[in-house]
Motif scaffolding. Structure first.
Motif, PDB file in Angstrom:
ATOM      1  N   ASN A 234       0.727  -1.060  -0.051  1.00 26.79           N
ATOM      2  CA  ASN A 234      -0.208   0.025   0.075  1.00 26.79           C
ATOM      3  C   ASN A 234       0.844   1.166   0.132  1.00 26.79           C
ATOM      4  OD1 ASN A 234      -2.254  -1.616   0.024  1.00 26.79           O
ATOM      5  ND2 ASN A 234      -2.353  -1.603   2.101  1.00 26.79           N
ATOM      6  N   ALA A 235       1.937   1.200   0.490  1.00 25.16           N
ATOM      7  CA  ALA A 235       2.842   2.513   0.503  1.00 25.16           C
ATOM      8  C   ALA A 235       3.331   2.974  -0.782  1.00 25.16           C
ATOM      9  CB  ALA A 235       4.031   2.148   1.491  1.00 25.16           C
ATOM     10  N   GLN A 236       3.325   2.031  -1.651  1.00 29.70           N
ATOM     11  CA  GLN A 236       3.818   2.514  -3.072  1.00 29.70           C
ATOM     12  C   GLN A 236       2.590   2.747  -4.096  1.00 29.70           C
ATOM     13  OE1 GLN A 236       5.764  -1.089  -4.772  1.00 29.70           O
ATOM     14  NE2 GLN A 236       7.096  -1.386  -2.912  1.00 29.70           N
ATOM     15  N   ILE A 237       1.491   2.790  -3.394  1.00 30.87           N
ATOM     16  CA  ILE A 237       0.221   3.077  -4.332  1.00 30.87           C
ATOM     17  C   ILE A 237       0.347   4.760  -4.566  1.00 30.87           C
ATOM     18  CG2 ILE A 237      -2.139   3.464  -4.101  1.00 30.87           C
ATOM     19  CD1 ILE A 237      -2.512   0.741  -2.713  1.00 30.87           C
ATOM     20  N   TYR A 238       0.741   5.509  -3.590  1.00 29.87           N
ATOM     21  CA  TYR A 238       0.901   6.894  -3.711  1.00 29.87           C
ATOM     22  C   TYR A 238       1.900   7.134  -4.811  1.00 29.87           C
ATOM     23  CZ  TYR A 238       1.055  11.865  -2.198  1.00 29.87           C
ATOM     24  OH  TYR A 238       0.772  13.220  -2.129  1.00 29.87           O
ATOM     25  N   SER A 239       2.839   6.558  -4.991  1.00 28.16           N
ATOM     26  CA  SER A 239       4.055   6.910  -6.258  1.00 28.16           C
ATOM     27  C   SER A 239       3.317   6.700  -7.434  1.00 28.16           C
ATOM     28  CB  SER A 239       5.087   6.203  -5.911  1.00 28.16           C
ATOM     29  OG  SER A 239       5.930   6.284  -4.726  1.00 28.16           O
ATOM     30  N   VAL A 240       2.475   5.504  -7.440  1.00 29.40           N
ATOM     31  CA  VAL A 240       1.726   5.165  -8.890  1.00 29.40           C
ATOM     32  C   VAL A 240       0.741   6.379  -9.098  1.00 29.40           C
ATOM     33  CG1 VAL A 240       0.064   3.642  -9.921  1.00 29.40           C
ATOM     34  CG2 VAL A 240       2.008   2.931  -8.570  1.00 29.40           C
ATOM     35  N   ILE A 241       0.082   6.884  -8.083  1.00 32.09           N
ATOM     36  CA  ILE A 241      -1.032   7.900  -8.351  1.00 32.09           C
ATOM     37  C   ILE A 241       0.016   9.086  -8.790  1.00 32.09           C
ATOM     38  CG2 ILE A 241      -2.507   9.403  -7.373  1.00 32.09           C
ATOM     39  CD1 ILE A 241      -3.460   7.307  -5.324  1.00 32.09           C
ATOM     40  N   GLN A 242       1.005   9.517  -8.282  1.00 35.11           N
ATOM     41  CA  GLN A 242       1.857  10.653  -8.768  1.00 35.11           C
ATOM     42  C   GLN A 242       2.186  10.505 -10.003  1.00 35.11           C
ATOM     43  OE1 GLN A 242       4.722  10.544  -5.389  1.00 35.11           O
ATOM     44  NE2 GLN A 242       4.412  12.630  -4.922  1.00 35.11           N
ATOM     45  N   THR A 243       2.598   9.434 -10.403  1.00 36.87           N
ATOM     46  CA  THR A 243       3.274   9.105 -11.749  1.00 36.87           C
ATOM     47  C   THR A 243       2.146   8.968 -12.845  1.00 36.87           C
ATOM     48  OG1 THR A 243       3.883   7.096 -11.482  1.00 36.87           O
ATOM     49  CG2 THR A 243       5.432   8.997 -10.712  1.00 36.87           C
ATOM     50  N   SER A 244       0.892   8.782 -12.497  1.00 37.31           N
ATOM     51  CA  SER A 244      -0.258   8.455 -13.452  1.00 37.31           C
ATOM     52  C   SER A 244      -1.212   9.641 -13.835  1.00 37.31           C
ATOM     53  CB  SER A 244      -0.862   7.248 -12.864  1.00 37.31           C
ATOM     54  OG  SER A 244       0.015   6.341 -12.606  1.00 37.31           O
ATOM     55  N   SER A 245      -0.706  10.973 -13.909  1.00 39.51           N
ATOM     56  CA  SER A 245      -1.477  12.010 -14.258  1.00 39.51           C
ATOM     57  C   SER A 245      -1.966  11.826 -15.809  1.00 39.51           C
ATOM     58  CB  SER A 245      -0.775  13.336 -14.100  1.00 39.51           C
ATOM     59  OG  SER A 245       0.249  13.383 -14.959  1.00 39.51           O
ATOM     60  N   SER A 246      -1.261  10.925 -16.553  1.00 40.94           N
ATOM     61  CA  SER A 246      -1.900  10.868 -17.833  1.00 40.94           C
ATOM     62  C   SER A 246      -3.178   9.881 -17.886  1.00 40.94           C
ATOM     63  CB  SER A 246      -0.709  10.046 -18.923  1.00 40.94           C
ATOM     64  OG  SER A 246      -0.482   8.885 -18.177  1.00 40.94           O
ATOM     65  N   LEU A 247      -3.252   9.147 -16.840  1.00 44.68           N
ATOM     66  CA  LEU A 247      -4.569   8.499 -16.649  1.00 44.68           C
ATOM     67  C   LEU A 247      -5.522   9.060 -15.737  1.00 44.68           C
ATOM     68  CD1 LEU A 247      -2.645   4.987 -15.934  1.00 44.68           C
ATOM     69  CD2 LEU A 247      -3.781   5.576 -18.050  1.00 44.68           C
ATOM     70  N   GLN A 248      -5.402  10.443 -15.533  1.00 47.35           N
ATOM     71  CA  GLN A 248      -6.205  11.170 -14.821  1.00 47.35           C
ATOM     72  C   GLN A 248      -6.130  11.015 -13.480  1.00 47.35           C
ATOM     73  OE1 GLN A 248      -7.639  14.072 -16.319  1.00 47.35           O
ATOM     74  NE2 GLN A 248      -6.264  13.350 -18.008  1.00 47.35           N
ATOM     75  N   MET A 249      -5.206  10.435 -12.872  1.00 44.69           N
ATOM     76  CA  MET A 249      -5.050  10.153 -11.354  1.00 44.69           C
ATOM     77  C   MET A 249      -4.311  11.342 -10.768  1.00 44.69           C
ATOM     78  SD  MET A 249      -3.797   6.336 -10.616  1.00 44.69           S
ATOM     79  CE  MET A 249      -3.901   5.035 -11.883  1.00 44.69           C
ATOM     80  N   GLN A 250      -4.543  11.863  -9.423  1.00 49.82           N
ATOM     81  CA  GLN A 250      -3.772  12.933  -9.095  1.00 49.82           C
ATOM     82  C   GLN A 250      -3.847  12.781  -7.393  1.00 49.82           C
ATOM     83  OE1 GLN A 250      -6.044  16.403  -9.440  1.00 49.82           O
ATOM     84  NE2 GLN A 250      -7.630  16.135  -8.366  1.00 49.82           N
ATOM     85  N   THR A 251      -3.034  13.129  -6.774  1.00 50.57           N
ATOM     86  CA  THR A 251      -2.846  13.038  -5.519  1.00 50.57           C
ATOM     87  C   THR A 251      -3.402  14.235  -4.823  1.00 50.57           C
ATOM     88  OG1 THR A 251      -0.653  14.114  -5.217  1.00 50.57           O
ATOM     89  CG2 THR A 251      -0.454  11.938  -5.544  1.00 50.57           C
TER      90      THR A 251
END
Length: 89
Positions: A30-47
């Motif tokens: 779960n600790a790595q999920i935040y990094s995926v969100i940070q780097t996935s703005s092309s998929l419309q994810m955002q922190t």
């Protein structure tokens, strides 16, 4: 949160259940999920912090108000918003 000039606006985090996110959940990383969100703005994810930075950049909330709500207050106001996130205006 309170908007500049009155009213309220939502500040939110967006995570999409991509295969990478699902794998991290399955493997209890779960600790790595935040990094995926940070780097996935092309998929419309955002922190939350990226959203707060965008709200500050657009002048919709004050820097102080955004820092009160941020996960990492020291990063607010440093232009770290997700570039592909739609405008809030």
């Amino acid at each position: 949160m309170k908007k500049v000039g009155g009213g309220r606006i939502a500040a939110h985090e967006i995570m999409i259940g991509t295969p990478a996110v699902r794998n991290l959940v399955r493997e209890d990383k779960n600790a790595q999920i935040y990094s995926v969100i940070q780097t996935s703005s092309s998929l419309q994810m955002q922190t939350l912090d990226q959203c707060l930075n965008a709200l500050v950049e657009e002048g919709l909330v004050t820097l102080e108000a955004a820092r009160e709500k941020a996960v990492s207050p020291q990063n607010i106001g440093k232009g770290e918003s997700a570039s592909s996130i739609p405008s809030f205006k």
